[in-house]
Design a protein around this motif. Structure first.
Motif, PDB file in Angstrom:
ATOM      1  N   LEU A 240       1.112  -1.313  -0.112  1.00  0.00           N
ATOM      2  CA  LEU A 240      -0.241   0.298   0.252  1.00  0.00           C
ATOM      3  C   LEU A 240       1.157   1.167  -0.209  1.00  0.00           C
ATOM      4  O   LEU A 240       0.394   1.905  -0.552  1.00  0.00           O
ATOM      5  N   LEU A 241       1.834   1.042   0.657  1.00  0.00           N
ATOM      6  CA  LEU A 241       2.677   2.503   0.413  1.00  0.00           C
ATOM      7  C   LEU A 241       3.549   2.292  -0.728  1.00  0.00           C
ATOM      8  O   LEU A 241       3.722   4.025  -1.039  1.00  0.00           O
TER       9      LEU A 241
ATOM     10  N   SER B 263       2.319   1.336  -3.238  1.00  0.00           N
ATOM     11  CA  SER B 263       1.265   1.786  -4.330  1.00  0.00           C
ATOM     12  C   SER B 263       1.127   3.797  -4.297  1.00  0.00           C
ATOM     13  O   SER B 263       1.089   4.394  -5.301  1.00  0.00           O
ATOM     14  N   GLY B 264       0.383   4.070  -2.579  1.00  0.00           N
ATOM     15  CA  GLY B 264      -0.010   5.138  -2.705  1.00  0.00           C
ATOM     16  C   GLY B 264       1.280   6.154  -3.058  1.00  0.00           C
ATOM     17  O   GLY B 264       0.944   7.287  -3.123  1.00  0.00           O
ATOM     18  N   GLY B 265       2.649   5.657  -2.777  1.00  0.00           N
ATOM     19  CA  GLY B 265       3.929   6.792  -2.183  1.00  0.00           C
ATOM     20  C   GLY B 265       3.899   7.371  -3.508  1.00  0.00           C
ATOM     21  O   GLY B 265       4.409   8.439  -3.661  1.00  0.00           O
TER      22      GLY B 265
ATOM     23  N   PHE C 122      -9.056  -6.016   1.214  1.00  0.00           N
ATOM     24  CA  PHE C 122      -8.082  -4.806   2.385  1.00  0.00           C
ATOM     25  C   PHE C 122      -8.090  -5.032   3.631  1.00  0.00           C
ATOM     26  O   PHE C 122      -7.495  -5.046   4.554  1.00  0.00           O
TER      27      PHE C 122
ATOM     28  N   ASP D  62      -3.431  10.340  -2.536  1.00  0.00           N
ATOM     29  CA  ASP D  62      -2.384   8.671  -2.688  1.00  0.00           C
ATOM     30  C   ASP D  62      -2.335   9.206  -1.325  1.00  0.00           C
ATOM     31  O   ASP D  62      -1.751   7.905  -0.862  1.00  0.00           O
ATOM     32  N   LEU D  63      -1.731  11.082  -1.024  1.00  0.00           N
ATOM     33  CA  LEU D  63      -1.398  10.793   0.792  1.00  0.00           C
ATOM     34  C   LEU D  63      -1.841   9.633   1.512  1.00  0.00           C
ATOM     35  O   LEU D  63      -1.739   9.220   2.831  1.00  0.00           O
TER      36      LEU D  63
ATOM     37  N   ASP E 115      -3.203   6.653   1.672  1.00  0.00           N
ATOM     38  CA  ASP E 115      -3.073   5.490   1.194  1.00  0.00           C
ATOM     39  C   ASP E 115      -1.750   5.182   2.459  1.00  0.00           C
ATOM     40  O   ASP E 115      -1.702   5.031   2.573  1.00  0.00           O
ATOM     41  N   ILE E 116      -0.872   6.664   1.870  1.00  0.00           N
ATOM     42  CA  ILE E 116       0.463   6.903   2.672  1.00  0.00           C
ATOM     43  C   ILE E 116       0.492   6.861   4.157  1.00  0.00           C
ATOM     44  O   ILE E 116       0.591   5.901   5.319  1.00  0.00           O
TER      45      ILE E 116
ATOM     46  N   ALA F 224      -1.055   3.207   5.057  1.00  0.00           N
ATOM     47  CA  ALA F 224      -0.194   2.348   5.165  1.00  0.00           C
ATOM     48  C   ALA F 224       0.860   2.542   6.691  1.00  0.00           C
ATOM     49  O   ALA F 224       1.025   1.664   7.152  1.00  0.00           O
TER      50      ALA F 224
ATOM     51  N   PHE G 115       1.252   0.098   9.860  1.00  0.00           N
ATOM     52  CA  PHE G 115       2.650  -0.696   9.848  1.00  0.00           C
ATOM     53  C   PHE G 115       2.777   0.227  11.442  1.00  0.00           C
ATOM     54  O   PHE G 115       3.415  -0.989  12.547  1.00  0.00           O
TER      55      PHE G 115
END
Lengths: 303, 365
Positions: free
Chosen positions: A100-101, A103-105, B273, B315-316, B318-319, B322, B326
């Protein structure tokens, strides 16, 4: 003659399509062998694809981009290794987070750095030129089939015996296998467990970086959001299919590459839907695992 | 449940805040105003009735998939396959919705949900059976089967159920009386939320008050003990995987009947997911899942408005998600995850003599 031509074409594109799968599968099997299955292969590949295009564009050299892709893959693998070995985070969750990191990153950076979304294909960036081996590439058919490819295709061929050699014939490789089979036992005989885990995962990161680089600049020269499109998982499927053996994994990758090549060719010519070939690798893995386990259970029942 | 009030909640909040702060740092480094961005995000997620409705809309499938993952987690099963169940469930529900066009609305909707849940449950039973009877590692099979489900449903709407004239691969529209009624004006928020909340109550009740719930928890926390005292471990594993798949199927049905009004190939983009994220963040409690789904729904809903107003790519988010995963994965001390570090014993490496223990759920390796 025409049929032969078609066969050679399909075979050649099978080799090209199998390249990222083989590279990623070698990474996957190293992680499997060291007992830290990395399902973040997909993410490391995608980051590699982005890095090769971004750095290749900035530095004006595709090869420098490839180097950057390797470094980015290694860095992400080191992060993953840190999280799962030092911080003891759950493997699967961390792998999914890595994907995900990435893909988003990459999508985020694409917009921030290059002001585009979707696809980035700078005109200044060139794809890696085909490397035609002298003499060999002039051979009829075989030359076209085997010796006229993008350089990273040959790298993937080299990666197979090198991985096998590393795993079965070097001390760190044997340590890696030992750790995968019993981490505590390995630690008790003085194997530097954590260092070997880092090593296995980071070599995998480099391989995934290369795999991503091949996807981005092996043929065309572009980055597309989520361009890995599940290839990391197909590579993982190949590894499980082959029970972690390097040559067998590579063979499975070739088979899956053939499926991919066929689905493009047969789409027009036959009534077999392309999704059939897309599903096949995954179905094969599930069936294989079931059969292996069934046999094991059956044997247990008799002993 | 007690854990929610004795330390788990503050730690979860801390985890989330840490991820948000890091997301903010990333925005600042990219030359954006992070504070303003989060303000816009918050407003577009909770600012008015419509914003709130859209947050609930985004949270609806996540409540389903979070609960589906949670119930498997509680039994010590790592079901990554909710996504697959969601796809087959969505297609089945849509198929019922555009096939039995003569049935009255209430019957049709009930039938579509039931069919979606049933097929989703059967889909979940495949890895469940393989795990319970043949000891095949469910993580691998569920990941693989997800792709099978996505490709297979794609085949269905490009092949046998192809509708000419459609730009994308999608099924025919479900008949109007099968489309779920909306709950508020100017938002797509629909009846699916109510179904999700009912499922929430059922799951919470099941886990706390029923024999099955007790068996699930016992198997999840100590499979050896569970077998010793004569619990039907294999049967419970299959049942749990079916229930997990069933809830995943309901999630798909809700999206097909309430949002898209048809089956759209590849529509989910990771809702299953997200369920893993939510179950993790919710720390094994149904209430935690509800709150986490709301949080993630708010992020996903607010992200698009944030992108529009601040030019910060969505998309930020998603980061940030993520990072949340973590941090949670690192920090979490849950037995049901810590105990299970998947080892490749489903396929032993060449030359290994070690046979895996004959346990449905692996103990401390």
């Amino acid at each position: 003659m025409e049929t032969l031509d078609l066969i050679v074409n399909i075979a050649a594109s099978t080799l090209r399509l199998a390249t990222p799968l083989i590279l990623a599968a070698m990474a996957g099997l190293l992680s499997l062998q060291v007992g830290q299955v990395n399902i973040g292969l997909e993410g490391m590949m995608l980051a590699g694809s982005f890095a090769v295009v971004a750095f290749g564009f900035w530095l004006g050299s595709t090869w420098m981009g490839v180097l950057a892709a390797i470094l980015v893959g290694v860095a992400l693998a080191a992060l993953f290794a840190f999280v799962v070995t030092r911080l003891k985070a759950n493997l699967i969750v961390s792998g999914l987070a890595l994907n995900l990191l990435a893909s988003g990153g990459t999508a985020y950076l694409l917009e921030i750095l290059f002001n585009t979304s979707g696809t980035f294909s700078p005109t200044a960036l060139q794809s890696l030129p085909n490397l035609s081996l002298p003499v060999l590439s002039d051979l009829p058919l075989v030359g076209r089939l085997l010796f006229n490819h993008s350089p990273l295709v040959y790298v993937s061929w080299l990666a197979i015996p090198l991985t096998a050699l590393f795993l079965y014939r070097t001390i760190p490789g044997i340590h890696i296998q030992a750790i995968g089979q019993n981490e505590e036992a390995a630690r008790s005989v003085g194997i530097p467990v954590r260092r070997r885990q880092y090593l296995a995962l980071m070599i995998g990161g480099a391989l995934c970086g290369l795999a991503g680089a091949h996807l981005a600049v092996g043929d065309l020269a572009l980055f597309r959001e989520d361009m890995t499109a599940g290839r990391g998982f197909i590579a993982l499927a190949a590894v499980y299919f082959a029970a972690g053996r390097p040559r067998l994994s590579a063979l499975a990758c070739l088979l899956f590459g053939l499926f991919e090549a066929l689905q493009f060719r047969l789409q027009l010519a036959s009534s077999i839907p392309p999704q059939f070939f897309q599903m096949l690798p995954y179905v094969m893995v599930v069936i294989t695992l079931a059969v292996i386990s069934a046999r094991k259970e059956w044997r247990k029942g008799w002993s | 449940m007690r854990a929610l009030f004795t330390g788990a909640l503050p730690r979860t909040v801390l985890t989330v805040l840490l991820a948000l702060v890091m997301g903010g740092v990333i925005m600042q480094v990219s030359g954006k105003d992070a504070l303003n961005a989060y303000q816009v995000l918050f407003n577009s997620a909770f600012g008015n009735e419509r914003a709130l409705a859209n947050t609930l809309l985004a949270a609806t499938p996540l409540i389903f998939t979070g609960l589906a993952t949670l119930i498997a987690f509680r039994a010590g099963i790592f079901n990554v396959g909710v996504e697959g169940s969601l796809y087959v469930g969505a297609f089945t529900a849509a198929w019922v919705g555009f096939t039995f066009v003569d049935l009255p609305g209430v019957v049709l909707i009930a039938l579509a949900f039931a069919a979606g849940g049933l097929v989703g449950g059967l889909w979940g039973l495949i890895p469940g059976y393989l795990k319970a009877r043949l000891r095949v590692d469910e993580i691998v099979t569920t990941i693989m089967l997800n792709y099978v489900a996505i490709r297979f449903t794609d085949y269905l709407v490009t092949g046998p159920f192809f509708v000419p004239g459609m730009a994308n691969a999608m099924s025919a529209e479900v008949t109007p009386q099968a489309q779920l009624p909306r709950l508020v004006e100017r938002s797509q928020l629909n009846l699916s939320l109510v179904v999700a909340l009912v499922v929430f109550l059922v799951v919470a009740f099941m886990l706390r008050r029923t024999t099955l719930g007790y068996e699930v928890k016992t198997i999840g926390s100590n499979p050896v003990f569970a077998r010793w005292i004569g619990m039907p471990v294999s049967r419970t594993i299959m049942l749990v995987m079916s229930i997990s798949g069933l809830i995943g199927g309901l999630a798909g049905a809700g999206q097909a009947l309430g949002v898209n009004y048809r089956f759209v190939s590849g529509f989910s983009r990771g809702l299953g997911f997200d369920g893993i994220v939510i179950a993790l963040l919710g720390r094994g409690s149904p209430v935690g899942v509800l709150l986490s789904a709301l949080f993630l729904g708010a992020l996903r809903n607010g992200a698009s408005t944030m992108e529009m107003f601040t030019r910060i790519p969505r998309d930020l988010i998603d980061i940030v998600v993520a990072l949340v995963i973590f941090f949670t994965a690192v920090e979490i001390g849950f037995n049901w995850l810590r105990r299970r570090r998947p080892t490749p014993d489903a396929v032993p490496p060449p030359g290994s003599a070690a046979e895996p223990e004959k346990e449905g759920v692996r103990g401390n390796a």
